[in-house]
Design a protein around this motif. Structure first.
Motif, short mmCIF file in Angstrom:
data_model
loop_
_atom_site.label_atom_id
_atom_site.label_comp_id
_atom_site.label_asym_id
_atom_site.label_seq_id
_atom_site.Cartn_x
_atom_site.Cartn_y
_atom_site.Cartn_z
N ALA A 220 28.59 41.44 14.80
CA ALA A 220 28.49 40.47 15.78
C ALA A 220 27.46 41.17 16.91
CB ALA A 220 29.96 40.43 16.36
N ILE A 221 27.55 42.26 17.21
CA ILE A 221 26.52 42.68 18.30
C ILE A 221 25.14 42.77 17.73
CG2 ILE A 221 25.67 44.71 19.14
CD1 ILE A 221 28.59 46.00 19.55
N ALA A 222 24.99 42.97 16.48
CA ALA A 222 23.69 42.79 15.86
C ALA A 222 23.31 41.62 15.74
CB ALA A 222 23.67 43.72 14.53
N LEU A 223 24.08 40.64 15.46
CA LEU A 223 23.74 39.13 15.27
C LEU A 223 23.34 38.51 16.77
CD1 LEU A 223 23.52 36.86 13.20
CD2 LEU A 223 25.97 36.22 13.90
N SER A 224 24.18 39.00 17.68
CA SER A 224 23.95 38.46 18.90
C SER A 224 22.51 38.95 19.44
CB SER A 224 24.83 38.78 20.20
OG SER A 224 26.31 38.42 19.56
N ALA A 225 22.17 39.97 19.18
CA ALA A 225 21.16 40.51 19.62
C ALA A 225 19.75 40.01 18.93
CB ALA A 225 20.74 42.32 19.53
N LEU A 226 19.74 39.86 17.59
CA LEU A 226 18.74 39.30 16.79
C LEU A 226 18.58 37.73 17.32
CD1 LEU A 226 19.51 40.91 13.42
CD2 LEU A 226 17.52 41.44 14.78
N LEU A 227 19.60 37.05 17.41
CA LEU A 227 19.49 35.81 17.60
C LEU A 227 19.55 35.15 18.87
CD1 LEU A 227 22.00 34.26 14.73
CD2 LEU A 227 19.42 34.85 14.51
N GLY A 228 19.71 36.16 19.97
CA GLY A 228 19.64 36.08 21.44
C GLY A 228 20.96 34.92 21.73
N LEU A 229 21.98 35.36 21.26
CA LEU A 229 23.26 34.45 21.75
C LEU A 229 23.75 34.57 23.04
CD1 LEU A 229 25.19 34.76 18.48
CD2 LEU A 229 23.23 33.05 18.99
N GLY A 230 23.36 35.53 23.77
CA GLY A 230 23.77 35.76 25.10
C GLY A 230 23.76 34.67 26.08
N ASP A 231 22.73 33.64 25.73
CA ASP A 231 22.89 32.35 26.67
C ASP A 231 23.60 31.34 26.30
OD1 ASP A 231 20.84 33.65 28.23
OD2 ASP A 231 19.21 33.15 26.99
N ASP A 232 24.18 31.51 24.75
CA ASP A 232 24.79 30.43 24.46
C ASP A 232 26.71 30.80 24.20
OD1 ASP A 232 22.78 28.80 23.71
OD2 ASP A 232 22.30 30.31 22.23
N ILE A 233 26.85 31.97 24.33
CA ILE A 233 28.01 32.52 23.96
C ILE A 233 28.41 33.41 25.27
CG2 ILE A 233 29.99 33.63 22.81
CD1 ILE A 233 28.19 33.00 20.34
N ALA A 234 29.56 33.29 25.68
CA ALA A 234 30.08 34.05 26.81
C ALA A 234 30.36 35.66 26.24
CB ALA A 234 31.47 33.66 27.55
N MET A 235 29.61 36.46 27.08
CA MET A 235 29.48 37.80 26.77
C MET A 235 30.34 38.63 27.76
SD MET A 235 27.71 38.31 24.06
CE MET A 235 26.55 37.33 23.02
N VAL A 236 30.95 39.90 27.54
CA VAL A 236 31.64 40.66 28.61
C VAL A 236 30.65 41.06 29.70
CG1 VAL A 236 32.69 43.09 28.72
CG2 VAL A 236 33.03 41.73 26.67
N GLY A 237 29.33 41.44 29.27
CA GLY A 237 28.50 41.74 30.50
C GLY A 237 28.43 43.00 30.89
N ALA A 238 27.53 43.65 31.57
CA ALA A 238 27.47 44.84 32.20
C ALA A 238 28.72 45.41 32.74
CB ALA A 238 26.43 45.10 33.15
N LEU A 239 28.93 46.75 32.37
CA LEU A 239 30.08 47.35 32.91
C LEU A 239 30.12 48.00 34.07
CD1 LEU A 239 31.69 48.76 29.47
CD2 LEU A 239 32.24 46.60 30.57
N PRO A 240 30.99 48.15 35.05
CA PRO A 240 30.66 49.15 36.33
C PRO A 240 30.43 50.39 35.90
CG PRO A 240 32.70 47.76 36.31
CD PRO A 240 32.17 47.61 35.17
N ARG A 241 29.69 51.05 36.56
CA ARG A 241 29.11 52.42 36.26
C ARG A 241 30.37 53.33 36.81
NH1 ARG A 241 22.57 53.20 37.36
NH2 ARG A 241 22.07 51.59 35.90
N GLY A 242 30.49 54.50 36.03
CA GLY A 242 31.43 55.47 36.30
C GLY A 242 32.95 55.04 36.29
N LEU A 243 33.79 56.02 36.56
CA LEU A 243 35.28 55.70 36.43
C LEU A 243 35.64 55.13 37.68
CD1 LEU A 243 36.41 58.32 34.15
CD2 LEU A 243 36.27 55.98 33.63
N PRO A 244 36.59 54.12 38.04
CA PRO A 244 37.08 53.65 39.25
C PRO A 244 38.10 54.90 39.95
CG PRO A 244 38.32 52.62 37.56
CD PRO A 244 37.06 53.34 36.84
N ALA A 245 37.87 54.92 41.07
CA ALA A 245 39.14 55.69 41.90
C ALA A 245 40.47 54.90 41.86
CB ALA A 245 38.77 55.94 43.44
N PRO A 246 41.46 55.50 41.79
CA PRO A 246 42.91 54.77 41.83
C PRO A 246 42.89 54.03 43.04
CG PRO A 246 42.96 57.13 41.08
CD PRO A 246 41.65 56.73 41.31
N SER A 247 43.26 52.85 42.78
CA SER A 247 43.51 52.11 44.15
C SER A 247 44.79 50.89 43.90
CB SER A 247 42.29 51.45 44.47
OG SER A 247 42.47 50.10 45.71
#
Length: 300
Positions: A220-247
């Motif tokens: 699915a990742i390869a297919l999304s990258a080859l066909l450019g499905l990022g604009d047509d299907i909702a993606m998880v998106g960029a993840l926050p960098r690093g680990l969060p502090a407990p809050s």
């Protein structure tokens, strides 16, 4: 001296001290396979619990390390569980909805995790590991099948690319049925989802040694990258960098008291499922696992 002796008795430390070189290759292979399985599974279960997808990654890393050190089973792996996702959602989302702050759900889930761990630790030190023997097989099978239906129905809108506001099962079914009749289903998202399911089922039927989930995710990742499905299907998106502090900001004592009941229920169900697996794997190796020790390990 006593602290050193205590560390020496931890199952993970014992395993490291008696580790054999011939175990390394299959362990590395298993670890790589688990990475491929747990990343999408953890993110999916977090979403099913009403939390941001990236929180599933955090909930996958720390439990693995903790259980590797203190867990009595040498083959069991702990991580996010689909059976618990609806229970977490039912406990957290109503409290989070009152504030309107999406991050409050994450804080509430963190407090709930601490409560569940505390319940398991206390029960383990009280030697209550025998409680799972009191749960009959029909009850467990009925519960697991019920949870499976709840998870499937809860994820149907995502599979079909439909936005659903209803939180209850019947509301979701009605919305999905209505969208299906009016043509509101996203055919591209449905094709990717159904295709992924087909790949997983096919791999299992053909008994392919590579996990079907891993094949589906990479494909699915390869297919999304080859066909450019990022604009047509909702993606998880960029993840926050690093680990969060407990809050636990914004969580009051009233919230803690409200989640005590669900915490006890989640602790019991999580331990029941894990203990059965642990004992099953141990029996295959001619070994035995102390239920109370398993309970304490899960609490950690």
């Amino acid at each position: 001296m006593s602290w050193s002796l205590g560390l020496d008795r931890l199952p993970g430390v014992v395993t490291v001290r008696t580790y054999r070189r011939e175990w390394l290759r299959p362990d590395v292979t298993a670890g790589l396979a688990l990475i491929g399985l747990l990343i999408p599974a953890g993110m999916g279960y977090a979403t099913a619990a009403g939390l941001p997808a990236y929180t599933g990654l955090y909930a996958t890393i720390v439990p693995l390390l903790a259980y590797a050190i203190v867990g009595p089973s040498r083959v069991l792996v702990l991580g996010p569980d689909s059976a618990l996702a609806p229970l977490i959602a039912a406990a957290v989302l109503p409290l989070a909805a009152a504030s309107g702050d999406p991050q409050r759900a994450v804080a509430l889930a963190g407090v709930l995790a601490v409560l569940v761990g505390t319940v398991l630790l206390v029960a383990g030190f009280l030697r209550l590991g025998f409680v799972t023997d009191l749960l009959s097989k029909p009850i467990r099978i009925g519960y697991l099948n019920g949870i499976a239906l709840v998870v499937v129905i809860g994820q149907l809108p995502t599979l079909l690319g439909i936005d659903v506001d209803a939180d209850d099962v019947l509301g979701r079914i009605g919305t999905v049925a209505g969208e299906a009749v009016t043509g509101g289903i996203d055919l591209l998202a449905t094709a990717v989802g159904v295709g992924s399911l087909a790949v997983m089922v096919t791999c299992r039927m053909l008994r392919i040694r590579i996990p079907g989930v891993l094949v589906a995710v990479v494909g699915a990742i390869a297919l999304s990258a080859l066909l450019g499905l990022g604009d047509d299907i909702a993606m998880v998106g960029a993840l926050p960098r690093g680990l969060p502090a407990p809050s636990f900001g914004g969580v009051g004592w009233n919230d803690v008291v409200t989640m005590l009941g669900p915490a006890v229920a989640i602790a019991l169900i999580a331990f029941a499922d894990t203990a059965v697996l642990s004992r099953t794997f141990a029996a295959r190796r001619g070994a035995d696992v102390d239920g109370s020790a398993e309970m304490r390990a899960m609490g950690v």
